[in-house]
Motif scaffolding. Sequence first.
Motif, PDB file in Angstrom:
ATOM      1  N   UNK A 177      -1.651   4.790  -9.277  1.00 46.75           N
ATOM      2  CA  UNK A 177      -2.167   4.690  -7.995  1.00 46.75           C
ATOM      3  C   UNK A 177      -0.940   4.083  -6.997  1.00 46.75           C
ATOM      4  N   UNK A 178      -0.949   4.280  -5.725  1.00 45.96           N
ATOM      5  CA  UNK A 178      -0.191   3.508  -4.833  1.00 45.96           C
ATOM      6  C   UNK A 178      -1.446   2.672  -4.059  1.00 45.96           C
ATOM      7  N   UNK A 179      -1.598   1.373  -4.013  1.00 46.55           N
ATOM      8  CA  UNK A 179      -2.441   0.819  -3.259  1.00 46.55           C
ATOM      9  C   UNK A 179      -2.002  -0.036  -2.315  1.00 46.55           C
ATOM     10  N   UNK A 180      -2.652  -0.401  -1.031  1.00 38.91           N
ATOM     11  CA  UNK A 180      -2.172  -0.949   0.075  1.00 38.91           C
ATOM     12  C   UNK A 180      -3.171  -1.155   0.985  1.00 38.91           C
ATOM     13  N   UNK A 181      -2.917  -1.921   2.351  1.00 35.89           N
ATOM     14  CA  UNK A 181      -3.778  -2.209   3.359  1.00 35.89           C
ATOM     15  C   UNK A 181      -3.081  -1.644   4.403  1.00 35.89           C
ATOM     16  N   UNK A 182      -3.916  -0.987   5.377  1.00 35.04           N
ATOM     17  CA  UNK A 182      -3.227  -0.588   6.694  1.00 35.04           C
ATOM     18  C   UNK A 182      -4.114  -0.990   7.803  1.00 35.04           C
ATOM     19  N   UNK A 183      -3.729  -1.499   8.978  1.00 35.64           N
ATOM     20  CA  UNK A 183      -4.605  -1.761   9.987  1.00 35.64           C
ATOM     21  C   UNK A 183      -5.705  -0.689  10.514  1.00 35.64           C
ATOM     22  N   UNK A 184      -6.767  -1.143  10.610  1.00 35.62           N
ATOM     23  CA  UNK A 184      -7.975  -0.545  11.120  1.00 35.62           C
ATOM     24  C   UNK A 184      -8.055  -0.329  12.746  1.00 35.62           C
ATOM     25  N   UNK A 185      -8.106   1.123  12.991  1.00 35.94           N
ATOM     26  CA  UNK A 185      -8.093   1.090  14.573  1.00 35.94           C
ATOM     27  C   UNK A 185      -9.396   0.926  14.892  1.00 35.94           C
ATOM     28  N   UNK A 186      -9.375   0.810  16.499  1.00 37.88           N
ATOM     29  CA  UNK A 186     -10.629   0.649  17.136  1.00 37.88           C
ATOM     30  C   UNK A 186     -11.523   1.738  17.061  1.00 37.88           C
ATOM     31  N   UNK A 216      -8.805  -4.000   8.728  1.00 33.69           N
ATOM     32  CA  UNK A 216      -7.875  -3.664   7.273  1.00 33.69           C
ATOM     33  C   UNK A 216      -8.936  -2.705   6.698  1.00 33.69           C
ATOM     34  N   UNK A 217      -7.978  -1.557   6.407  1.00 33.94           N
ATOM     35  CA  UNK A 217      -8.404  -0.467   5.665  1.00 33.94           C
ATOM     36  C   UNK A 217      -7.551  -0.507   4.195  1.00 33.94           C
ATOM     37  N   UNK A 218      -8.334  -0.368   3.072  1.00 34.05           N
ATOM     38  CA  UNK A 218      -7.709  -0.414   1.636  1.00 34.05           C
ATOM     39  C   UNK A 218      -7.474   1.178   1.410  1.00 34.05           C
ATOM     40  N   UNK A 219      -6.436   1.598   1.181  1.00 33.50           N
ATOM     41  CA  UNK A 219      -6.169   2.858   0.674  1.00 33.50           C
ATOM     42  C   UNK A 219      -5.650   3.046  -0.730  1.00 33.50           C
ATOM     43  N   UNK A 220      -6.079   3.774  -1.329  1.00 35.43           N
ATOM     44  CA  UNK A 220      -5.505   4.056  -2.840  1.00 35.43           C
ATOM     45  C   UNK A 220      -5.289   5.400  -2.859  1.00 35.43           C
ATOM     46  N   UNK A 221      -3.863   5.725  -2.880  1.00 39.04           N
ATOM     47  CA  UNK A 221      -3.222   7.077  -3.135  1.00 39.04           C
ATOM     48  C   UNK A 221      -3.008   7.313  -4.770  1.00 39.04           C
ATOM     49  N   UNK A 256       6.315   1.211   4.811  1.00 36.53           N
ATOM     50  CA  UNK A 256       6.967   1.028   3.382  1.00 36.53           C
ATOM     51  C   UNK A 256       6.065   0.144   2.656  1.00 36.53           C
ATOM     52  N   UNK A 257       4.848   0.185   2.884  1.00 36.70           N
ATOM     53  CA  UNK A 257       3.727  -0.873   2.211  1.00 36.70           C
ATOM     54  C   UNK A 257       3.289   0.032   0.778  1.00 36.70           C
ATOM     55  N   UNK A 258       3.029  -0.506   0.045  1.00 36.86           N
ATOM     56  CA  UNK A 258       2.399  -0.262  -1.303  1.00 36.86           C
ATOM     57  C   UNK A 258       3.168  -0.559  -2.525  1.00 36.86           C
ATOM     58  N   UNK A 259       2.746  -0.347  -3.689  1.00 37.56           N
ATOM     59  CA  UNK A 259       3.495  -0.138  -4.846  1.00 37.56           C
ATOM     60  C   UNK A 259       2.838   0.801  -5.813  1.00 37.56           C
ATOM     61  N   UNK A 260       3.445   1.470  -6.665  1.00 40.99           N
ATOM     62  CA  UNK A 260       2.939   2.179  -7.574  1.00 40.99           C
ATOM     63  C   UNK A 260       2.478   1.502  -8.765  1.00 40.99           C
TER      64      UNK A 260
END
Length: 387
Positions: A177-186, A216-221, A256-260
Amino acid sequence: MTAARRHVEIAGAGFAGLTAAAAFARRGWSVRVHEAADRLRTAGAGIYIYENGLKVFEAVGAYDAATQGAFPGQAREMRDDANNTIARIEWPAGGTMRMFSIVRQTCIDALAAAAREAGAEIVTGSEVAGAEPGGVLVLADGRRLGADLVIGADGVGSPVRDSLGLMRSFRQLPDGAIRLLVPRTEDERRDPETQTYIEYWSGRRRLLYTPVSDEAVYLALLCPVTDTQARRIPIDIDLWTRTFPQLAQLFPRIGGRGRWDPFVVVRLRRWSRGRVAMIGDAAHAMAPNLGQGGGCGMMNGLALAVHLDRHRDIPAGLAEWERRERPLTEHTQRISTLYGWPGRWPPWLRARFYDFAHKNRWIDRQRLRTATHVPLGWTPDCAAAAN
């Protein structure tokens, strides 16, 4: 005359190591934790903490800080390749099964604060090279630190574990997985659908969408290890947008966020040797499909302190600890691995399996056995103190 104060040296300041530090310090031990990095930090972005993990937080005095601002679990959905919901799990408010999604760094900071408050010392920039069964932690600079107990909580690539020859098997799974946080929109804060954890499938790729706070939203790809284009960092925005067009607005926010990280399963011959014990990913790394890697590490760290508080004989206490705690951890490893197998099946068969699995009571009990477990070291008084 009181017995001499016992001392523990801990390698690794992650979930398991810091939990053990807080638990031993609260029981009167002298505790020192060694972290190779120059500051306490964690990879992986977000984490699910279920009832068992929340009870550990309560037991070591970290609950309030860990859950401050965290996102309380309400429901989780799994969606197929056509974006149809094939399974849904709900956690009713006020129920006996709590769950939070939390920024991982928040948990680390909370556990570190609890450990320090209890009297533990945490040393950063302190690299560990191995350990000796007699109760010696060996640092990379050559120093040898004696202790009544040494704990290896130094992750999947553990030098402590490897120096003791404890490995039985180290298996890399087909996915990562690539895991990261992205900003959460309104809009995401207001939209009822984005208050739900959603696992999207598309072929052998999947995406886990998890709010972890208002911000924040946590995404796992997730994808197979062999899918070199999908695992690329920075992510291929066009590729992931084609794979999940319903989530097109998410991918430009990643940058560029995230790491595998590939998924691995670690099993040891024994969890201890002499006066050295192994906990966390160093002892029992697992697939993430049940969200219990951190939970098991914390439970075993807490239980280790409980058992050795009861035993003056360290090896005897370690043997009793492993006898009691290892079966549940290995059950969790097995079920978590099995739950990932259908990801390699044709989409129609995978959808049928997960639909069946979430409706079958026996399978559901196996899946939730760890989450509903009451950790050794927790009592209702711990909960009262946390609240």
